[in-house]
Design a protein around this motif. Sequence first.
Motif, PDB file in Angstrom:
ATOM      1  N   UNK A 295       0.832  -1.203   0.000  1.00 20.85           N
ATOM      2  CA  UNK A 295       0.000   0.000   0.000  1.00 20.85           C
ATOM      3  C   UNK A 295       0.865   1.251   0.000  1.00 20.85           C
ATOM      4  N   UNK A 296       1.971   1.205   0.720  1.00 17.49           N
ATOM      5  CA  UNK A 296       2.886   2.341   0.730  1.00 17.49           C
ATOM      6  C   UNK A 296       3.487   2.551  -0.655  1.00 17.49           C
ATOM      7  N   UNK A 297       3.825   1.445  -1.331  1.00 20.11           N
ATOM      8  CA  UNK A 297       4.372   1.536  -2.684  1.00 20.11           C
ATOM      9  C   UNK A 297       3.337   2.111  -3.644  1.00 20.11           C
ATOM     10  N   UNK A 298       2.073   1.718  -3.468  1.00 15.73           N
ATOM     11  CA  UNK A 298       1.006   2.224  -4.337  1.00 15.73           C
ATOM     12  C   UNK A 298       0.857   3.736  -4.181  1.00 15.73           C
ATOM     13  N   UNK A 299       0.929   4.204  -2.954  1.00 15.53           N
ATOM     14  CA  UNK A 299       0.797   5.633  -2.705  1.00 15.53           C
ATOM     15  C   UNK A 299       1.970   6.425  -3.270  1.00 15.53           C
ATOM     16  N   UNK A 300       3.121   5.758  -3.448  1.00 11.99           N
ATOM     17  CA  UNK A 300       4.291   6.433  -3.977  1.00 11.99           C
ATOM     18  C   UNK A 300       4.294   6.553  -5.485  1.00 11.99           C
ATOM     19  N   UNK A 301       3.406   5.859  -6.165  1.00 16.50           N
ATOM     20  CA  UNK A 301       3.331   5.935  -7.623  1.00 16.50           C
ATOM     21  C   UNK A 301       2.528   7.168  -8.038  1.00 16.50           C
ATOM     22  N   UNK A 302       2.845   7.747  -9.195  1.00 11.17           N
ATOM     23  CA  UNK A 302       2.080   8.915  -9.658  1.00 11.17           C
ATOM     24  C   UNK A 302       0.594   8.584  -9.789  1.00 11.17           C
TER      25      UNK A 302
END
Length: 417
Positions: free
Chosen positions: A39-46
């Motif tokens: 989820x943290x990685x998803x939030x870091x994507x544009x």
Amino acid sequence: MSHRVLAASVLAVLLVAIAVVLVLRVPWATAPAPRADQLDALQGLPADAVAKGRAFHSALRPGTYGALGVALLVALVLGLTPLGARLVELVGRPFGGHWLGRAILGGLVIVLIGELVTLPFAAWRHSVLRDYGLSTQTWQAWLVDLLKGYAVGAVVGGVAIVGFFTVTRLFPRWWWAVGAAGAAVLMMALTFVFPVLVEPLFNRFTPMEAGQLRTDLLAMAQRDGVPVKDVLVADASRRTKAVNAYVSGYGATRRIVIYDTLLTEVSDAEVRSVVAHELSHAKSNDVLTGTLLGALGAASAVLVVFILGAWTPLLRRAGVDDIAEPRAIALLLVIGTIGGVLAGPAQGLVSRKIESRADAHALEVTGDPATYETMMSRLATVNLADPDPNPIEHALTGSHPTAVQRIAMARAWARSH
């Protein structure tokens, strides 16, 4: 012991062999990184890239599932009614009903019908790719590729069909055994010839030009203990903007192929990460694993066909007397279609496990999780991936871990090291 019992016994042995290959050669211990990391990685994507990727896959979904449903429906109609048998008999009449004419022309007609009814969905897919800017092909170039694919399929299918019915005529009692062995050999042969005969029909491959990047890649392969014939660049840009790389062939035909789009879209460090991932496939002989599973699966399929051939209600529904006669081509097609649909999720699971191992291997070889994370983010953006798809859909159709799983893996690896 009857032939049916003997064939069932051999089938059981083959299924055990498949299980052994799966246990010994597939890294089942690999697991996705923690969901919190994903989820943290998803939030870091544009956010705009994530939205575009999801919209792209939503646009593709009706055509994808529509094609699957129509193909299955047509196979059922042709294979489980006398219609398919009558078509095979009709096209064989100009040859006096000779079995070879029925086999070749009947097989081509049955397959062609399936291709034609799904053609609108293929055009739909290409239209979506063009609308979202992922395809660089004109409609004319797309049609040429489509016809090339049909031609390759016709040749391979023709060889398989003629071989199958030749065996059934030469060995009327033992065709199941000879046919199973022949199917396994054909699958292994395709592994060797596909990279050198089929792939060049669709792309032009040139050795990567001399320079620091090529030197680094070959040195990395040498350090990793992976014998690679060459690193080739495919002119993928003439049909797509997507970036990719893969390993194909085995032994003397093994090579790592990099899309030319990859070289223009990512940094050299990211290219090294991608190639490190591909080196895992070569180092672990993943092509060999796929070949073994394909050969054992093909042999098992022939035995399943033989066993089903004893089921009189099935033959009566298809309007045939014997599953080993050319008039049963449509019945064979529907068995193969259903088998492919049922095997798809299992194949996807195996693929995801192998790809996870390749991701971990790339991190070990490069020791650079930050670059690997950047590369995965860029691949997801450029390729219009849905970085975190529906879990059920991904389990049924996904061949790779999701983008957020791969980014989260890189982060987890960085913490542990």
